[in-house]
Scaffold this active site. Structure first.
Site, short mmCIF file in Angstrom:
data_model
loop_
_atom_site.label_atom_id
_atom_site.label_comp_id
_atom_site.label_asym_id
_atom_site.label_seq_id
_atom_site.Cartn_x
_atom_site.Cartn_y
_atom_site.Cartn_z
N LYS A 258 -4.45 2.85 -23.16
CA LYS A 258 -3.50 1.98 -22.73
C LYS A 258 -3.74 0.59 -22.51
O LYS A 258 -3.29 -0.24 -22.66
CB LYS A 258 -2.90 2.61 -21.69
CG LYS A 258 -3.30 3.65 -21.09
CD LYS A 258 -2.47 4.26 -19.89
CE LYS A 258 -3.37 5.34 -18.88
NZ LYS A 258 -4.47 6.04 -19.88
N ARG A 259 -5.30 0.61 -22.20
CA ARG A 259 -5.90 -0.77 -21.71
C ARG A 259 -5.84 -1.57 -23.11
O ARG A 259 -5.86 -3.01 -22.79
CB ARG A 259 -7.19 -0.32 -21.13
CG ARG A 259 -7.80 -1.32 -20.24
CD ARG A 259 -8.79 -0.89 -19.49
NE ARG A 259 -9.90 -0.02 -20.56
CZ ARG A 259 -10.52 -0.93 -21.09
NH1 ARG A 259 -10.72 -2.00 -21.15
NH2 ARG A 259 -11.44 -0.12 -21.97
#
Length: 499
Positions: A258-259
């Site tokens: 998700k980063r």
RNA sequence: GCCCCCAUCGUCUAGUGGACCAGGACGCGGCCCUUUCAAGGCCUAAACCGGGGUUCGAAUCCCCGUGGGGGCACCA
């Protein structure tokens, strides 16, 4: 690999977050292999961890799979002979199997508290030893364990990993992986709340559901030997194991997470399946793209439809090394698949993007616009940018924008004025009727064709980049075209007066 | 720290001992086409991680390094 029984593959996601392209690829490969071999594709929801459960995750997951064009033969939504297909509904099964392992000496009750476990781990870390269970309850006698359990003391069930010997786990892509049993922990199989962990639940379900081929993330490689041991303890046959490489971030540094995912509403790239849709990507292109990250057909072909993939897919051609995601390649595939669409189909897919932009789309007009932009867009949302003017009542270029490249306002005004009277004299404004006269006009005036068309383009479409000018004029309509050019001429003349 | 996996152009990959001065695709650069932008066509640059073996012969097999990745929960 015996083909005596039909293949059964499963996709077993856990509804703990949004579904991304990594799991989508696993599902795709599952689907392709099942269809390729005429087997069955099963969807199983691994929702045993109530703490991590995310409401709506299962729905988005199913929506994403459907969007990609994947269908399954058995699952929580369609039923099937091996149900239920949600692990949260199969609790007794895991408990019974765990107890069976205990009864046969392959597992044992462990009464150690989480606090004690954490403390043990901490001490091991201090001594720079690998963190693992110290085996305190492993030595408990059966009677003693029984007594404490009956007294109401909470316990978990741990796997009694052999202390000696080695285990060989065979992965289809990597061959045999040998590990010392002494390095494998006594993993917890059943938690103190009587729910199973993956190591038990997945093995039990794969067996009960008759899974022949397990495709899963290579993140499972470290516990792979444990799973082989658990299945051996049950006396079951091993499925064909296939560990899929992980996706790396676009930079290749670290696994995709998700980063590395942006917000599509801000025009950023996202890793989530349903965001890909919002970003204007075709499911056909996404499928083509992820299929080729970790699998290749031969040294030439790259454009594949789902049918092509079903026809050509082979587990043996999967690659074991990690792949960095590459959005520019997705853009490329998207362009290819957009161009492969029929104009009718393209029109259908475009509608939501114009509506999203707040434009009132007339389907008939959009259908005429579609062929003009089909080879000019790489994502569906780009259509609004390049063709939005067809659906706005007017355009409003400034006088400055209207001035032709390398021309003065006065020259531009004259060019537009003469083009206007030329167009007014034409029975119809079509490429066949207008192109040559306009070219001749440019010649007469001693300016480039591109200069003249450039001014008219801004006048009619309001933008410097547009679909072909004359074809666009046909769709905008004669009266509106003439009106827009008239206004442009006025603006340019006003500007020429100032200069 | 320990365990495991992986290793060809910037990226995705083809390649399973000789057909490889390593092929394709994306991206990059150039040219052609062209009313803008694209699309399309053509062309260029760009890689076998290092060192040892094995072999007549290694990108392909083995070993050791190195690098990258993953995992070490009563998560999955």
């Amino acid at each position: 690999m015996s083909q005596a029984s039909p293949t059964r593959v499963r996709f077993a996601p856990s509804p703990t977050g949004r579904s991304h392209m990594g799991s989508a690829r696993t599902a795709l490969y599952d689907f392709l292999y099942a269809r390729r071999t005429g087997g069955r594709f099963i969807l199983r929801i691994e929702d045993t961890d109530r703490k991590r459960f995310v409401p709506g995750a299962e729905e988005e997951l199913i929506e994403g799979l459907h969007w990609l064009g994947l269908t399954w033969d058995e699952g929580p939504d369609v039923g099937g002979p091996s149900g239920p297909y949600r692990q949260s509904e199969r609790g007794e099964l895991y408990q019974a199997h765990a107890e069976d392992l205990v009864r046969r000496g392959h597992a044992y009750y462990c009464f150690c508290s989480s606090e004690r476990l954490a403390q043990v781990r901490q001490e091991q870390q201090k001594k720079r030893q690998p963190p693992r269970y110290d085996g305190l309850c492993r030595a408990l006698s059966e009677a003693e364990a029984r007594r404490r359990a009956d007294a109401g003391e909470p316990y978990v069930i741990r796997f009694r990993t052999p202390r000696e010997g080695t285990t060989t786990a065979v992965d289809l892509l990597r061959g045999p992986i040998r590990v010392e049993n002494a390095t494998i922990d006594d993993y917890i199989l059943l938690k103190s709340d009587r729910t199973p962990v993956y190591h038990l639940a997945a093995m039990v379900d794969d067996h009960l559901m008759g899974i022949t081929h397990v495709l899963r993330s290579s993140e499972w490689l470290p516990t792979f030997p444990l799973h082989v041991l658990v299945i051996e303890a049950f006396g079951w046959e091993q499925p064909v194991w296939v560990h899929l490489s992980v996706f790396l971030s676009p930079t290749g540094k670290g696994k995709m997470s998700k980063r590395h995912s942006g917000d599509p509403k801000l025009g950023e790239k996202s890793i989530y399946v349903m965001d890909l849709k919002e970003m204007g990507y075709l499911p056909e292109a996404v499928v083509n793209w992820i299929a080729l990250m970790g699998w290749a057909y031969d040294d030439r072909a790259e454009f594949f439809t789902m049918l092509d993939l079903i026809d050509k897919f082979a587990l043996e051609k999967l690659t074991p090394s990690p792949a960095a995601i590459n959005y520019s390649k997705l853009d490329h595939f998207n362009g290819l698949h957009i161009r492969a669409l029929s104009p009718d189909e393209l029109t259908l897919r475009l509608v939501p993007f114009f509506e999203r932009a707040g434009l009132a789309v007339d389907p008939g007009r959009l259908r005429r616009v579609a062929p003009l932009i089909q080879e000019r867009i790489r994502t569906l949302d780009e259509a609004v940018e390049i063709a939005g003017f067809f659906f706005r009542p007017s355009v409003s270029p400034t006088g400055a924008q209207l001035v032709g490249k390398g021309l003065t306002a006065r020259q531009s005004a004259e060019a537009v004025r003469r083009a206007l009277s030329l167009l007014l004299g034409l029975p119809e404004i079509t490429p066949a009727a207008a192109e040559q006269p306009l070219r001749d006009l440019a010649g007469e005036m001693g300016i480039e064709v591109g200069q003249l068309f450039g001014i008219l383009r801004i006048a009619v479409t309001g933008q410097p980049v547009s679909p072909p000018l004359l074809e666009s004029m046909v769709i905008v309509g004669r009266d509106e075209v003439l009106g827009r050019i008239q206004r442009a001429a006025d603006l340019l003349e006003a500007r020429a007066g100032v200069e």
